[in-house]
Design an enzyme around this catalytic site. Structure first.
Site, PDB file in Angstrom:
ATOM      1  N   HIS A 191       0.816  -1.210   0.000  1.00 58.54           N
ATOM      2  CA  HIS A 191       0.000   0.000   0.000  1.00 58.54           C
ATOM      3  C   HIS A 191       0.850   1.260   0.000  1.00 58.54           C
ATOM      4  O   HIS A 191       0.392   2.323  -0.412  1.00 58.54           O
ATOM      5  CB  HIS A 191      -1.004  -0.049   1.154  1.00 58.54           C
ATOM      6  N   GLU A 433     -11.556 -10.201  -4.995  1.00 61.37           N
ATOM      7  CA  GLU A 433     -10.098 -10.162  -4.892  1.00 61.37           C
ATOM      8  C   GLU A 433      -9.514 -11.414  -4.248  1.00 61.37           C
ATOM      9  O   GLU A 433      -8.342 -11.457  -3.908  1.00 61.37           O
ATOM     10  CB  GLU A 433      -9.639  -8.893  -4.163  1.00 61.37           C
ATOM     11  N   ASP A 457      -4.881  -7.697  -4.794  1.00 59.55           N
ATOM     12  CA  ASP A 457      -4.996  -8.873  -3.927  1.00 59.55           C
ATOM     13  C   ASP A 457      -5.239 -10.144  -4.725  1.00 59.55           C
ATOM     14  O   ASP A 457      -4.757 -11.208  -4.352  1.00 59.55           O
ATOM     15  CB  ASP A 457      -6.128  -8.668  -2.908  1.00 59.55           C
ATOM     16  N   CYS A 504     -10.541  -2.219 -10.142  1.00 51.16           N
ATOM     17  CA  CYS A 504      -9.925  -1.081  -9.467  1.00 51.16           C
ATOM     18  C   CYS A 504      -8.524  -1.372  -8.932  1.00 51.16           C
ATOM     19  O   CYS A 504      -7.959  -0.568  -8.199  1.00 51.16           O
ATOM     20  CB  CYS A 504     -10.829  -0.570  -8.341  1.00 51.16           C
TER      21      CYS A 504
HETATM   22  C1  PEP Z   1      -6.944  -4.520  -4.736  1.00 52.33           C
HETATM   23  O1  PEP Z   1      -6.658  -5.414  -3.956  1.00 52.33           O
HETATM   24  O2  PEP Z   1      -6.745  -4.586  -5.965  1.00 52.33           O
HETATM   25  C2  PEP Z   1      -7.512  -3.260  -4.236  1.00 52.33           C
HETATM   26  C3  PEP Z   1      -7.958  -2.336  -5.055  1.00 52.33           C
HETATM   27  O3  PEP Z   1      -7.536  -3.067  -2.891  1.00 52.33           O
HETATM   28  P1  PEP Z   1      -6.241  -2.702  -2.025  1.00 52.33           P
HETATM   29  O4  PEP Z   1      -5.108  -2.410  -2.978  1.00 52.33           O
HETATM   30  O5  PEP Z   1      -6.591  -1.526  -1.197  1.00 52.33           O
HETATM   31  O6  PEP Z   1      -6.017  -3.933  -1.235  1.00 52.33           O
HETATM   32 MG    MG Z   2      -7.451  -5.352  -1.951  1.00 51.29          MG
END
Ligand code: PEP
Ligand code: MG
Length: 580
Positions: A191, A433, A457, A504
């Site tokens: 992140h 995910e 994920d 996303c």
């Molecule tokens: C993902 O896992 O692709 C997602 C958009 O969520 P995050 O990156 O916040 O885990």
């Molecule tokens: Mg995620």
């Protein structure tokens, strides 16, 4: 000139002065002291060393009294290291001959020692490097005293070089002055990397140890496209990179002209293009670049860095700001996705061995129902103000999704009782995910109002590869055919049932994947705001037929490398200006 290869996590190029952080997130000050103050500096070092020795002695005695000699031996070893005459004379020499500041001399010497340990084959000895870092910290604390500074008060542009940055530290970087960063650890899907992209600054992670080689004020180049970091670059290299940075700015300015135009393919099919945000102020970045709304609001950043758990009003205020800035455009609010690498300063579960497989996201929410309810109340109240959808993260079983919806229904009942306004048509969706969710997707489409694929994920859980671990970066690949198959299954199921679907994960913000995703049938993408113009440019340059041909070809391939090479070539063919 020294080149380091790391993992490229946020594109762009930055050339500037380094600001080096120690392991606790404090600055290591500048390297040099004036020639005539060398004696004073040596004296300052002596005082710091004496004070550190006294502290360690006190700790040793206390532990010995409480727990026995055996446990005190750790401190005895620290003491011996600190009082080692060879170590002392090496540090003294750097101050008296090189005119290094005591802080820099201490860091440089001890980090070199630590590196020797880290390179040893024995795990036991390699871990001793932590003892050396401990001594370094103690000495720096004594040297700097109250002058210890973090990075909150910056006054000029810098490139941050650190061992590690947490997602919340990254999120709090002062964007006026921080022009890029490099960390020794970290992986492609962490992140921290995602936040860097959100901030729109070049970033490289997972370079391995190098901080001992550099000092505050040194000239550094960060190449966020190639994952390269260049320390002490020569003039020619600096000139080349400055030119490259200029070209990137020119391209960005050219793409700005697309702002008011829709993301529509050459044959007139509209692709909805949304932005991913972590903070309300990022809505402006989305609108400036012509987004259709916010497709993913990572609300967990309200908790990260907060001293106490945000109450309902804090949530409500944040959501209201987002809705107001969006002016009638929609927002998908994802309920908090805490845990794993997003750990707030709030009470969290005991140390977990596999935090990405542990009490994370919706699981954590369902274990902390009062906290979950607080957020849901705020989301529901905010839904009366604009176009809001609510989305649950990391759903892995159908019962989990139903449970989350039950908590929501319960909160709705409560609002009804008290006559509080909310959107009665509120759409409730989930992230796809986890591979188990894809396997059961035909059931989920019966119960979800919409879906959003989280490839960050999905890649991690499909290929069993920790998204934040630099040592397995080779496996962490959105182009892996196994991942593409899962995306395709989800698209097909959503299409059959007519359930709106978006994607996303970071993948959607990388232009090499746009034609593939559109060709697979996706019509909604939610991307990091800085990527919006490029993705729009790709959409407007190709037809659906071309995209479908590309997707069919990619889906017939058997490995990620071939798929990625193929996609890169296709992008170059169709939108050459986006491929350097
Ligand atoms: C993902 O896992 O692709 C997602 C958009 O969520 P995050 O990156 O916040 O885990
Ligand atoms: Mg995620």
């Amino acid at each position: 000139m020294q080149k380091l290869q790391g993992i490229a996590v946020s594109p762009g190029v930055a050339v500037g002065e380094a600001l080096v952080m120690d392991n606790e997130g404090f600055r290591i000050p500048r390297r040099f002291v004036a020639r005539d103050s060398v004696e004073d500096e040596l004296e300052r070092l002596k005082r710091a060393m004496d004070a550190a020795s006294e502290e360690i002695t006190r700790n040793r005695d206390a532990v010995s009294r409480e727990l026995g000699e055996k446990y005190a031996a750790i401190f005895e070893a620290h003491l011996q290291m600190l009082q080692d005459s060879r170590l002392r004379s090496e540090i003294d020499k750097l101050i008296s001959q090189n005119h290094y500041s005591p802080e820099y001399a201490v860091s440089r010497t001890l980090r070199r020692y630590a590196q020797v340990f880290q390179k040893l084959q024995s795990q036991y000895l390699a871990e001793r490097a932590n003892d050396i870092f401990d001594i370094e910290k103690r000495l720096l604390r004594n040297l700097l005293g109250r002058r210890r500074e973090g990075i909150s008060r910056l006054t000029s542009p810098v490139l941050i070089l650190a061992h590690n940055l947490t997602p919340s530290e990254t999120a709090n970087l002062d964007r006026r002055f921080v022009k890029g960063f490099v960390t020794e650890v970290g992986g492609p899907g962490s992140h921290t990397a995602i936040v860097a992209e959100g901030l729109g600054i070049p970033a490289v992670v997972g370079t391995g140890p190098f901080l001992a080689e550099v000092s505050g004020g040194d000239l550094v180049i960060i190449d966020g496209d190639k994952g390269l970091v260049i320390l002490h670059p020569d003039e020619e290299t600096v000139a080349r990179y400055r030119h490259e940075a200029e070209e990137i700015r020119t391209l960005a300015a050219r793409l700005e002209t697309l702002r008011e135009l829709p993301a529509e393919t050459a044959d007139g099919v509209r692709i909805e293009l949304y932005g991913n945000i972590e903070f309300p102020y990022e809505v402006d970045h989305c609108i400036e670049r012509g987004a259709d709304g916010v497709g993913l609001y990572r609300t967990e950043f309200l908790y990260l860095g907060a001293e106490s758990e945000p109450d309902e009003e804090v949530h409500f205020e944040a959501y209201s700001r987002v809705i107001q800035s969006l002016a009638d455009r929609p927002v998908t609010i994802r309920t908090f996705d805490l845990g794993a690498d997003k750990v707030p300063h709030l009470p969290t579960p005991e140390d977990e061995r596999n935090p990405f497989l542990g009490l994370r996201s919706i699981r954590l929410a369902l274990r902390n129902v009062p906290m979950f309810r607080t957020q849901l109340r705020a989301i529901l109240r905010a839904s009366a103000l604009g176009q809001v959808r609510v989305m649950f993260p990391l759903v892995s079983t159908i019962l989990e999704f139903r449970q989350a919806k039950m908590v929501l229904a319960d909160v709705i009942e409560d609002l009804e009782e008290h006559g509080v306004e909310y959107d009665h048509e509120l759409q409730v969706g989930m992230m796809v995910e986890v591979p188990s969710a894809v396997m059961m997707i035909d059931h989920f489409v019966e119960e979800a109002d919409f879906l959003s694929i989280g490839t960050n994920d999905l890649v991690q859980y499909t290929l069993a590869v920790d998204r934040s671990n630099k040592d397995v970066v080779g496996l962490y690949n959105s182009a892996d055919p196994a991942v593409l198959k899962l995306i395709s299954m989800t698209v097909q199921a959503a299409k059959r049932k007519g359930v709106p679907l978006s994607l996303c994960g970071q993948m959607s913000g990388n232009p090499i994947y746009t034609m593939l995703l559109v060709g697979m049938g996706l019509r909604q993408l939610s991307v990091t705001p800085s990527a919006i113009p490029e993705i729009k440019k790709v959409c407007r340059s190709v037809s659906i037929e071309e995209c479908e041909a590309i997707a069919n070809r990619a889906l017939s391939m058997e490995n990620a490398r071939d798929i990625k090479n193929f996609l890169r070539k296709e992008l170059k063919k169709h939108v050459p200006e986006l491929v350097p």
